[in-house]
Design a protein around this motif. Structure first.
Motif, PDB file in Angstrom:
ATOM      1  N   LEU A  91       0.817  -1.212   0.000  1.00 23.06           N
ATOM      2  CA  LEU A  91       0.000   0.000   0.000  1.00 23.06           C
ATOM      3  C   LEU A  91       0.853   1.265   0.000  1.00 23.06           C
ATOM      4  O   LEU A  91       1.781   1.391   0.808  1.00 23.06           O
ATOM      5  CB  LEU A  91      -0.900   0.013   1.248  1.00 23.06           C
ATOM      6  N   ALA A  92       0.496   2.199  -0.889  1.00 18.55           N
ATOM      7  CA  ALA A  92       1.148   3.506  -0.855  1.00 18.55           C
ATOM      8  C   ALA A  92       0.710   4.232   0.410  1.00 18.55           C
ATOM      9  O   ALA A  92      -0.447   4.103   0.849  1.00 18.55           O
ATOM     10  CB  ALA A  92       0.739   4.319  -2.087  1.00 18.55           C
ATOM     11  N   ALA A  93       1.629   4.957   1.012  1.00 18.23           N
ATOM     12  CA  ALA A  93       1.294   5.926   2.061  1.00 18.23           C
ATOM     13  C   ALA A  93       0.684   5.304   3.316  1.00 18.23           C
ATOM     14  O   ALA A  93      -0.029   5.988   4.043  1.00 18.23           O
ATOM     15  CB  ALA A  93       0.354   7.000   1.505  1.00 18.23           C
ATOM     16  N   ALA A 113       6.388  -2.636   1.070  1.00 16.12           N
ATOM     17  CA  ALA A 113       6.966  -2.804  -0.261  1.00 16.12           C
ATOM     18  C   ALA A 113       6.250  -1.879  -1.239  1.00 16.12           C
ATOM     19  O   ALA A 113       5.115  -1.470  -0.995  1.00 16.12           O
ATOM     20  CB  ALA A 113       6.829  -4.252  -0.722  1.00 16.12           C
ATOM     21  N   MET A 114       6.923  -1.537  -2.307  1.00 15.93           N
ATOM     22  CA  MET A 114       6.316  -0.739  -3.372  1.00 15.93           C
ATOM     23  C   MET A 114       6.683  -1.385  -4.714  1.00 15.93           C
ATOM     24  O   MET A 114       7.778  -1.226  -5.225  1.00 15.93           O
ATOM     25  CB  MET A 114       6.847   0.714  -3.312  1.00 15.93           C
ATOM     26  N   PRO A 115       5.746  -2.212  -5.233  1.00 10.04           N
ATOM     27  CA  PRO A 115       5.998  -2.900  -6.507  1.00 10.04           C
ATOM     28  C   PRO A 115       5.580  -2.021  -7.688  1.00 10.04           C
ATOM     29  O   PRO A 115       5.192  -0.854  -7.490  1.00 10.04           O
ATOM     30  CB  PRO A 115       5.074  -4.115  -6.389  1.00 10.04           C
ATOM     31  N   LEU A 163      11.009   6.430  -3.238  1.00  9.61           N
ATOM     32  CA  LEU A 163      11.019   5.677  -4.506  1.00  9.61           C
ATOM     33  C   LEU A 163       9.625   5.452  -5.081  1.00  9.61           C
ATOM     34  O   LEU A 163       9.474   5.129  -6.265  1.00  9.61           O
ATOM     35  CB  LEU A 163      11.813   4.367  -4.369  1.00  9.61           C
ATOM     36  N   THR A 164       8.583   5.659  -4.266  1.00  6.13           N
ATOM     37  CA  THR A 164       7.213   5.418  -4.747  1.00  6.13           C
ATOM     38  C   THR A 164       6.885   6.190  -6.034  1.00  6.13           C
ATOM     39  O   THR A 164       6.440   5.579  -7.018  1.00  6.13           O
ATOM     40  CB  THR A 164       6.195   5.725  -3.626  1.00  6.13           C
ATOM     41  N   PRO A 165       7.108   7.526  -6.085  1.00  4.39           N
ATOM     42  CA  PRO A 165       6.751   8.222  -7.332  1.00  4.39           C
ATOM     43  C   PRO A 165       7.692   7.928  -8.489  1.00  4.39           C
ATOM     44  O   PRO A 165       7.386   8.273  -9.638  1.00  4.39           O
ATOM     45  CB  PRO A 165       6.825   9.710  -6.959  1.00  4.39           C
ATOM     46  N   SER A 167       9.446   4.534  -9.080  1.00  2.00           N
ATOM     47  CA  SER A 167       9.240   3.197  -9.656  1.00  2.00           C
ATOM     48  C   SER A 167       7.812   2.684  -9.485  1.00  2.00           C
ATOM     49  O   SER A 167       7.317   1.958 -10.353  1.00  2.00           O
ATOM     50  CB  SER A 167      10.229   2.204  -9.039  1.00  2.00           C
ATOM     51  N   GLY A 168       7.141   3.049  -8.380  1.00  2.00           N
ATOM     52  CA  GLY A 168       5.762   2.594  -8.202  1.00  2.00           C
ATOM     53  C   GLY A 168       4.859   3.217  -9.258  1.00  2.00           C
ATOM     54  O   GLY A 168       4.069   2.531  -9.919  1.00  2.00           O
ATOM     55  N   CYS A 169       4.991   4.537  -9.420  1.00  2.00           N
ATOM     56  CA  CYS A 169       4.149   5.271 -10.382  1.00  2.00           C
ATOM     57  C   CYS A 169       4.769   5.290 -11.774  1.00  2.00           C
ATOM     58  O   CYS A 169       4.074   5.569 -12.756  1.00  2.00           O
ATOM     59  CB  CYS A 169       3.979   6.725  -9.934  1.00  2.00           C
ATOM     60  N   GLY A 170       6.082   5.064 -11.853  1.00  2.00           N
ATOM     61  CA  GLY A 170       6.843   5.296 -13.091  1.00  2.00           C
ATOM     62  C   GLY A 170       6.283   4.660 -14.346  1.00  2.00           C
ATOM     63  O   GLY A 170       6.300   5.304 -15.410  1.00  2.00           O
TER      64      GLY A 170
HETATM   65  O1  LIG Z   1      -1.270   5.798  -7.756  1.00  4.21           O
HETATM   66  C1  LIG Z   1      -1.119   5.212  -6.673  1.00  4.21           C
HETATM   67  O2  LIG Z   1      -1.472   5.752  -5.598  1.00  4.21           O
HETATM   68  C2  LIG Z   1      -0.451   3.855  -6.644  1.00  4.21           C
HETATM   69  C3  LIG Z   1       0.827   3.894  -5.886  1.00  4.21           C
HETATM   70  C4  LIG Z   1       1.905   3.675  -6.903  1.00  4.21           C
HETATM   71  C5  LIG Z   1       1.192   3.396  -8.128  1.00  4.21           C
HETATM   72  N1  LIG Z   1      -0.095   3.448  -7.979  1.00  4.21           N
END
Ligand SMILES: O=C(O)[C@@H]1CCC=N1
Ligand SMILES: NC(=O)C1=CN([C@@H]2O[C@H](COP(=O)(O)OP(=O)(O)OC[C@H]3O[C@@H](n4cnc5c(N)ncnc54)[C@H](OP(=O)(O)O)[C@@H]3O)[C@@H](O)[C@H]2O)C=CC1
Length: 264
Positions: A91-93, A113-115, A163-165, A167-170
């Protein structure tokens, strides 16, 4: 690889991508808990509510992939299964502190984790951190996550949030690039099938070259850019200080700001 007993909670876009990636490696969660996920072929088992999970099921690892707002509800329903389990939150955040609070008295070990969605084809990148694990538990998490791509352990939650914005969002930024290139191909008069083929092929081909090469991405960019040639003129626009370099920083800052809002 033999899998630990695994409970995947939330099989939507991200949980589904992880599941697809594991299946391609011949791995499968023991049980998937999701309200809407279609039942996969046996021996995979999907349940719609935690109440349908057999009472004697003892997951070694619980992968939490529900929306951040669904954390409390999901963990409350999983109380009978949390003791002794490693809970890997995607989960983000949602901080370790909030995850631990939602687990109540259970003796679970918490991993953040942030996949990202390329996990579906084994090409994901997962950032991960935890201060709860011994070496064997850490190795277990690494082997599970590395089955769907690269794994980057980071030292703390601040680094995971950083790293979330990226690789997670990338992947969304890269897909946006493919969208925009396709639109431009149409705008300059190419037929739709050609526009789609060249835009997707260019983004996926460049990504594959990057993956296969030891060169820096900057060098690969320069290899395309003939001095005083055509690419140089496009990059003059894109790389102007107030264009992509500034816009990318602004985008990353804006995403991080949203993550802080979601955490509060
Ligand atoms: O947009 C989001 O909040 C989630 C977290 C990273 C990618 N998607
Ligand atoms: N999408 C992405 O690229 C990434 C997402 N993440 C994180 O992954 C998490 C999931 O995101 P995403 O996959 O996009 O979300 P989705 O909404 O696509 O998936 C969540 C799934 O879980 C189900 N669900 C939620 N709560 C329960 C419950 N208590 N019992 C049973 N099923 C439940 C949802 O059903 P219903 O819709 O009915 O509630 C839905 O099918 C988020 O926390 C996000 O921050 C992290 C990295 C990348």
């Amino acid at each position: 690889m033999s899998l630990p007993s695994l409970l995947l909670v939330g099989c939507g876009k991200m949980g589904g991508a992880l599941w697809q990636g594991w299946l391609k490696q011949g791995l499968a969660p023991s049980i998937i808990l999701d309200r809407r996920c279609d039942a996969p072929p046996a021996p995979h088992r999907v349940v719609r509510t935690a109440g349908e999970i057999p009472g004697d099921f003892k997951p070694d690892i619980i992968i939490l992939a529900v929306k951040p707002t669904g954390m409390e509800e999901a963990l409350a329903s999983l109380r009978p299964f949390l003791d002794g389990a490693i809970v890997i939150s995607m989960l983000a955040a949602r901080t370790v502190e909030s995850l631990r609070a939602a687990c109540g008295e259970a003796t679970s070990r918490i991993v953040r984790a942030m996949p990202n969605t390329p996990a579906a084809i084994g090409k994901g990148v997962t950032g991960v951190c935890s201060s709860d694990l011994d070496d064997a538990q850490r190795a277990l998490c690494t082997s599970l996550l590395s089955a769907v791509g690269d794994v980057a352990w980071v030292d703390n939650e601040e680094q995971l949030e950083a790293l979330t914005p990226i690789s997670g969002c990338g992947p969304a930024y890269v897909f946006l690039l493919a969208e925009l290139l396709e639109k431009e191909a149409l705008r300059v008069g190419l037929p739709p099938e050609t526009a789609r083929l060249i835009a997707r092929g260019t983004v996926s081909g460049a990504g594959a070259l990057l993956a296969a090469s030891d060169e820096e991405s900057e060098t690969l960019r320069k290899n395309v850019t003939s001095p005083n040639g055509v690419t140089a003129k496009a990059l003059e626009v894109l790389m102007a200080p107030d264009a992509w370099p500034a816009t990318m920083s602004e985008a990353i800052d804006n995403a991080m700001k949203r993550a802080r809002e979601m955490a509060s």
